[in-house]
Design an enzyme around this catalytic site. Structure first.
Site, PDB file in Angstrom:
ATOM      1  N   HIS A  14      33.946  96.525 -15.592  1.00 36.17           N
ATOM      2  CA  HIS A  14      33.168  97.458 -16.407  1.00 36.17           C
ATOM      3  C   HIS A  14      33.817  98.837 -16.489  1.00 36.17           C
ATOM      4  CE1 HIS A  14      29.967  94.498 -15.380  1.00 36.17           C
ATOM      5  NE2 HIS A  14      29.512  94.790 -16.576  1.00 36.17           N
ATOM      6  N   ARG A  52      42.161  89.547  -0.261  1.00 30.45           N
ATOM      7  CA  ARG A  52      41.702  89.315  -1.636  1.00 30.45           C
ATOM      8  C   ARG A  52      40.236  88.948  -1.579  1.00 30.45           C
ATOM      9  NH1 ARG A  52      39.848  89.877  -6.063  1.00 30.45           N
ATOM     10  NH2 ARG A  52      40.533  88.805  -7.958  1.00 30.45           N
ATOM     11  N   HIS A  88      25.020  91.710 -24.422  1.00 31.77           N
ATOM     12  CA  HIS A  88      25.750  91.886 -23.160  1.00 31.77           C
ATOM     13  C   HIS A  88      26.610  90.662 -22.869  1.00 31.77           C
ATOM     14  CE1 HIS A  88      25.867  92.020 -18.578  1.00 31.77           C
ATOM     15  NE2 HIS A  88      26.575  93.039 -18.991  1.00 31.77           N
ATOM     16  N   CYS A  93      47.806  85.321  -3.397  1.00 27.67           N
ATOM     17  CA  CYS A  93      46.932  85.574  -4.537  1.00 27.67           C
ATOM     18  C   CYS A  93      47.621  85.098  -5.811  1.00 27.67           C
ATOM     19  CB  CYS A  93      46.618  87.071  -4.632  1.00 27.67           C
ATOM     20  SG  CYS A  93      45.655  87.515  -6.089  1.00 27.67           S
ATOM     21  N   TYR A  98      41.752  81.969 -12.915  1.00 30.04           N
ATOM     22  CA  TYR A  98      42.825  81.270 -12.222  1.00 30.04           C
ATOM     23  C   TYR A  98      43.327  80.062 -13.002  1.00 30.04           C
ATOM     24  CZ  TYR A  98      41.514  84.344  -8.427  1.00 30.04           C
ATOM     25  OH  TYR A  98      41.238  85.456  -7.671  1.00 30.04           O
TER      26      TYR A  98
END
Length: 482
Positions: free
Chosen positions: A104, A177, A80, A225, A362
């Site tokens: 996902h 956001r 995973h 953003c 970011y």
């Protein structure tokens, strides 16, 4: 003819049932996104909620549920990508976790999940399994005009037609956001923690004390953003993330106290060479308890224009839940990701925040990196100040203009990080052959006098331009100054 539709639908559902009876076909269909994961399958046994709970993270075989599906993930845990976080859903549903991490929701992920399918889930009639685990069960109400990009977590743009109607964006139309569920916080018991890692000193201060002990300031600040305009990048080459248009950006009057004043009150000297970064932690967490956090270099707080604000009001009202109630940090001139909402802790340190969003998000990656999984984020610096830019908000794409009119009005915004003022905006409607000077509207800063200051807010502009004789490309060009 009145029987044609029912007969056709009957044929469709019978064919569909035959299709999902076959495991291989179902898995391949999930991979191609033709059939979503978690649908009931007649070829598999059905398990009860009690049987699912018996296969928690300490059991020999670990099961999870997704919608109507039950999956044995024992052999997948080590593979995973998120490590053992998947065990948080062991013996229960993983739906709540996938809502927090919408990455996902991809065909390839559904295909992997279906490979581990062992049965169907039968919930008890009175079961609250999914409701109890839904971290988004108490989200605030939002304005219906917002352009929603995702519901869980909630992310939305200001409607383009209204985005530059005013220099200051109304609270209910300010872009949102969120990375995680909106936390519920009791302001009456809220305390902000401050820690100096270099001296092992810890302090706490109540919201009421912040308001009473320090001088309050109000400044107009534009937050943006980092993914603003991403949808246009995606037109040239596929990119990951929410497909923001040009309105993942808004401006508000923020009221609070200077962070530097609060630190000085606790005798924290930012001139200490050991201190390099100021870290911020929020109260928003994922189901594993991981917090949202970020940090900025200390120079952003201590220099003469270090207008970093601990804000408790937005446009002269308590900050709405979506925007950080009861307290958030406002870091002007840098990407909005550093203005942490629901602020609970400030840490003075010699290193950056260890938050995922500071270390592995970011950041500007090299153009050669096509798959984000291939990126070594440690090689890249975190984004801080934003670049100068402009956007056209009106007319919106697809708007019809009357060619009999001699001219029309173009409206938009221009913004520059680092506090740089917008000096001029020029607009062209003939692919750059001719340019027209726009009229500028700035946010006023009553808090600026008597000292000099930098402009932390955008400039809204508009320009009357001649109607082109044929189809043309409309664009803007800006100049800035300190």
């Amino acid at each position: 003819m009145k029987f044609l539709f029912p007969l056709f639908m009957l044929f469709f559902f019978k064919a569909y049932e035959m299709f999902v009876d076959d495991r291989t076909a179902y898995c391949e269909a999930a991979k191609e996104n033709k059939v979503p994961a978690g649908l009931f399958r007649k070829d598999l046994p059905t398990f009860t909620e009690a049987q699912l709970k018996e296969h928690g993270k300490t059991a020999s075989r670990i099961w999870v549920a997704y919608k109507e599906g039950v999956y044995d993930i024992t052999d997948f845990v080590k593979a995973h990508p998120g490590g053992d976080k998947i065990l948080m859903g062991a013996g229960s549903t993983i739906e709540a976790f996938w809502q927090v991490y919408p990455v996902h929701h991809k065909p390839e992920t559904f295909a992997i999940l279906e490979k581990h399918r062992i049965g169907n889930l039968k919930l008890d009639p009175e079961s609250k399994l999914r409701d109890v685990n839904d971290p988004f069960a108490h989200e605030p109400k939002r304005h219906p005009l917002l352009n929603v990009l995702s519901q869980k977590p909630f992310n939305a743009e200001t409607p383009k037609e209204l985005s530059v109607a005013n220099v200051i964006t109304p609270n209910e139309l300010h872009f949102v956001r969120n990375h995680l569920p909106v936390p519920q916080i009791d302001a009456s018991t809220f305390e902000l923690e401050i820690e100096n890692k270099l001296t092992n000193q810890k302090f706490k201060i109540k919201l009421s004390e912040l308001k009473e002990k320090f001088e309050q300031h109000t400044i107009p600040v534009t937050l943006q953003c980092s993914g603003n305009k991403r949808k246009f990048m995606n037109e040239y080459e596929p990119v990951q993330g929410l497909m923001w248009d040009v309105n993942g950006i808004s401006t508000a009057n923020w009221t609070g106290v200077w962070l530097r004043d609060v630190l000085a009150h606790f005798q924290i000297d930012l001139k200490d060479a050991k201190i390099a970064h100021v870290q911020f932690d929020g109260l928003d967490t994922d189901p594993t308890g991981s917090k949202y956090g970020a940090s900025v270099p200390k120079e952003k707080v201590m220099n003469e224009f270090g207008d970093v604000l601990l804000a408790f009001k937005m446009n002269h009202a308590d900050i709405p839940a979506d925007h950080g109630y009861p307290l958030r940090v406002i870091v002007p001139g840098v990407t909005g990701a550093r203005s942490v909402k629901w602020l609970r802790k400030i840490t003075l340190s010699n290193v950056e925040s260890d938050s995922h969003w500071q270390q592995n998000d970011y950041k500007l990656l090299a153009p050669s990196i096509k798959n984000i999984k291939e990126a070594n984020f440690g090689e890249y610096k975190a984004i801080q100040e934003t670049a100068v830019q402009s956007a056209i908000c009106e007319p919106v794409a697809g708007a019809q203009l009357d060619r009999e009119d001699s001219s029309f009005t173009v409206k938009g915004y221009a913004f520059s990080g680092g506090g740089n003022a917008i000096r001029n905006v020029y607009v062209s409607v003939d692919d750059g052959k001719n340019w027209h000077l726009a009229e500028l509207k700035r946010a006023t800063n009553s808090d600026a006098a008597p000292r000099d200051y930098r402009e932390w807010a955008w400039t809204v502009w508009e320009c009357d331009v001649p109607m082109p004789s044929d189809a043309a490309v409309c664009g803007s060009w800006i100049t800035t100054s300190r």
